[in-house]
Design a protein around this motif. Sequence first.
Motif, PDB file in Angstrom:
ATOM      1  N   VAL A 210      56.103  14.446   1.421  1.00 61.74           N
ATOM      2  CA  VAL A 210      55.569  13.603   0.341  1.00 61.74           C
ATOM      3  C   VAL A 210      54.237  14.150  -0.179  1.00 61.74           C
ATOM      4  O   VAL A 210      54.024  14.250  -1.384  1.00 61.74           O
ATOM      5  N   LEU A 211      53.344  14.513   0.743  1.00 63.87           N
ATOM      6  CA  LEU A 211      51.993  14.931   0.329  1.00 63.87           C
ATOM      7  C   LEU A 211      51.889  16.411  -0.013  1.00 63.87           C
ATOM      8  O   LEU A 211      51.072  16.793  -0.850  1.00 63.87           O
ATOM      9  N   GLU A 212      52.693  17.225   0.647  1.00 63.93           N
ATOM     10  CA  GLU A 212      52.499  18.670   0.465  1.00 63.93           C
ATOM     11  C   GLU A 212      53.738  19.382  -0.072  1.00 63.93           C
ATOM     12  O   GLU A 212      53.687  20.568  -0.403  1.00 63.93           O
ATOM     13  N   GLY A 213      54.856  18.682  -0.141  1.00 63.53           N
ATOM     14  CA  GLY A 213      56.085  19.320  -0.640  1.00 63.53           C
ATOM     15  C   GLY A 213      56.176  19.254  -2.144  1.00 63.53           C
ATOM     16  O   GLY A 213      55.296  18.707  -2.814  1.00 63.53           O
ATOM     17  N   SER A 214      57.307  19.796  -2.666  1.00 65.58           N
ATOM     18  CA  SER A 214      57.482  19.754  -4.134  1.00 65.58           C
ATOM     19  C   SER A 214      57.742  18.305  -4.557  1.00 65.58           C
ATOM     20  O   SER A 214      58.182  17.470  -3.760  1.00 65.58           O
ATOM     21  N   ARG A 215      57.485  18.046  -5.854  1.00 66.91           N
ATOM     22  CA  ARG A 215      57.602  16.664  -6.336  1.00 66.91           C
ATOM     23  C   ARG A 215      59.075  16.354  -6.589  1.00 66.91           C
ATOM     24  O   ARG A 215      59.695  16.920  -7.485  1.00 66.91           O
ATOM     25  N   GLN A 216      59.630  15.514  -5.757  1.00 66.15           N
ATOM     26  CA  GLN A 216      61.043  15.107  -5.898  1.00 66.15           C
ATOM     27  C   GLN A 216      61.128  13.587  -5.697  1.00 66.15           C
ATOM     28  O   GLN A 216      61.624  13.120  -4.659  1.00 66.15           O
ATOM     29  N   PRO A 217      60.611  12.802  -6.640  1.00 68.84           N
ATOM     30  CA  PRO A 217      60.480  11.357  -6.423  1.00 68.84           C
ATOM     31  C   PRO A 217      61.792  10.601  -6.221  1.00 68.84           C
ATOM     32  O   PRO A 217      61.816   9.550  -5.593  1.00 68.84           O
ATOM     33  N   LEU A 235      46.136   5.987   4.982  1.00 69.55           N
ATOM     34  CA  LEU A 235      45.581   5.784   6.326  1.00 69.55           C
ATOM     35  C   LEU A 235      46.686   6.173   7.294  1.00 69.55           C
ATOM     36  O   LEU A 235      47.736   5.526   7.332  1.00 69.55           O
ATOM     37  N   VAL A 236      46.478   7.268   8.030  1.00 74.93           N
ATOM     38  CA  VAL A 236      47.555   7.779   8.877  1.00 74.93           C
ATOM     39  C   VAL A 236      47.024   8.033  10.280  1.00 74.93           C
ATOM     40  O   VAL A 236      45.814   8.250  10.463  1.00 74.93           O
ATOM     41  N   ASP A 237      47.895   8.026  11.274  1.00 76.34           N
ATOM     42  CA  ASP A 237      47.406   8.371  12.616  1.00 76.34           C
ATOM     43  C   ASP A 237      47.693   9.845  12.877  1.00 76.34           C
ATOM     44  O   ASP A 237      48.394  10.512  12.103  1.00 76.34           O
ATOM     45  N   GLU A 238      47.101  10.362  13.958  1.00 80.34           N
ATOM     46  CA  GLU A 238      47.209  11.790  14.309  1.00 80.34           C
ATOM     47  C   GLU A 238      48.672  12.234  14.383  1.00 80.34           C
ATOM     48  O   GLU A 238      49.043  13.287  13.871  1.00 80.34           O
ATOM     49  N   LYS A 239      49.511  11.409  14.988  1.00 79.51           N
ATOM     50  CA  LYS A 239      50.917  11.799  15.173  1.00 79.51           C
ATOM     51  C   LYS A 239      51.613  11.974  13.825  1.00 79.51           C
ATOM     52  O   LYS A 239      52.330  12.941  13.595  1.00 79.51           O
ATOM     53  N   ALA A 240      51.369  11.066  12.909  1.00 80.63           N
ATOM     54  CA  ALA A 240      52.031  11.168  11.591  1.00 80.63           C
ATOM     55  C   ALA A 240      51.457  12.340  10.804  1.00 80.63           C
ATOM     56  O   ALA A 240      52.165  12.964  10.001  1.00 80.63           O
ATOM     57  N   ALA A 241      50.183  12.672  11.058  1.00 85.28           N
ATOM     58  CA  ALA A 241      49.499  13.734  10.292  1.00 85.28           C
ATOM     59  C   ALA A 241      49.681  15.114  10.914  1.00 85.28           C
ATOM     60  O   ALA A 241      49.193  16.114  10.383  1.00 85.28           O
ATOM     61  N   SER A 242      50.437  15.179  12.025  1.00 84.21           N
ATOM     62  CA  SER A 242      50.449  16.412  12.856  1.00 84.21           C
ATOM     63  C   SER A 242      50.974  17.645  12.120  1.00 84.21           C
ATOM     64  O   SER A 242      50.638  18.762  12.486  1.00 84.21           O
ATOM     65  N   LEU A 243      51.732  17.486  11.039  1.00 80.81           N
ATOM     66  CA  LEU A 243      52.287  18.652  10.332  1.00 80.81           C
ATOM     67  C   LEU A 243      51.535  18.960   9.031  1.00 80.81           C
ATOM     68  O   LEU A 243      51.898  19.887   8.308  1.00 80.81           O
ATOM     69  N   LEU A 244      50.539  18.167   8.720  1.00 81.91           N
ATOM     70  CA  LEU A 244      49.824  18.368   7.446  1.00 81.91           C
ATOM     71  C   LEU A 244      48.942  19.614   7.514  1.00 81.91           C
ATOM     72  O   LEU A 244      48.263  19.838   8.509  1.00 81.91           O
ATOM     73  N   GLU A 245      48.990  20.425   6.439  1.00 77.18           N
ATOM     74  CA  GLU A 245      48.083  21.591   6.337  1.00 77.18           C
ATOM     75  C   GLU A 245      46.675  21.067   6.036  1.00 77.18           C
ATOM     76  O   GLU A 245      45.709  21.379   6.663  1.00 77.18           O
ATOM     77  N   SER A 246      46.663  20.274   4.924  1.00 80.14           N
ATOM     78  CA  SER A 246      45.335  19.832   4.436  1.00 80.14           C
ATOM     79  C   SER A 246      44.942  18.545   5.150  1.00 80.14           C
ATOM     80  O   SER A 246      45.545  17.516   4.967  1.00 80.14           O
TER      81      SER A 246
END
Length: 247
Positions: A210-217, A235-246
């Motif tokens: 959703v945050l870093e992939g291509s826009r495919q709504p 507002l996200v926790d560490e586990k949900a954010a674990s794959l985010l680059e940014s």
Amino acid sequence: MHRVMVCADQEELAARGAEHFAALAAKAIEGKGLFRVALSGGGTPKLMYCLLSAPPLAKRVDWASVHVFWGDERCVPPTHPESNYRLAQETLLERVPIPQDNVHRIRGELDPQAAASDYAQTLRKHFGLREAQETPQFDLIFLGLGADGHTASLFPNTDALKETSGWVAANYVEKLKNWRITLTAPAINAAAQVTFLVAGEGKAKTLKAVLEGSRQPRLYPSQLIEPAQGDLLWLVDEKAASLLESR
Ligand code: 6PG
């Protein structure tokens, strides 16, 4: 533009979400005498509702000036275990001195189309909207993220995603074999503040898409949420954010 705030765990997520509610409520009530918030359903917000229902936060909120709405509802009676209204009622609303008239539930017990029209009428009346082109502007809308990329009851490849002007839709969700009532993306995007609450490793892949992939709504309806003038906070926790680059 959106902001991502990574919390250590679900407890910190709930605490920050509850603090966010209290701070925005104080600001809105000071500014215009009332605070209009739309709550989300599902499991993630439960702990936040509990924190808001008890001191110190419960004492900070001027509940008589708070108006509670919902971002979506299942097509079930308010007493049903799956009702988003029942979830908020039991974890928050029955524990704080909010006037019953300030609780504007979606009447999920009605026929889906009737429930959607009834809720749209509730919004029209409460927000004092005259014309169809006006949109209700909530002070705060909480949203969750489904592992399939849905938010509120805007599910992938469903008709409600096509809604460009209405505020409320009855949305048939094939995979659930059921109807849902939901605020539309235009109604959500008119809010002053939209806050997603996302927790758990089960959401990590979807959050990254959703945050870093291509826009495919149509595949990830949460990508439709881009407040026109308002602020978007994840507002996200560490586990949900674990794959985010940014981060
Ligand atoms: C609902 C919600 C829905 C929810 C997500 C996440 O009616 O279920 O509004 O959009 O926020 O499905 O649910 P969890 O918090 O349980 O993961």
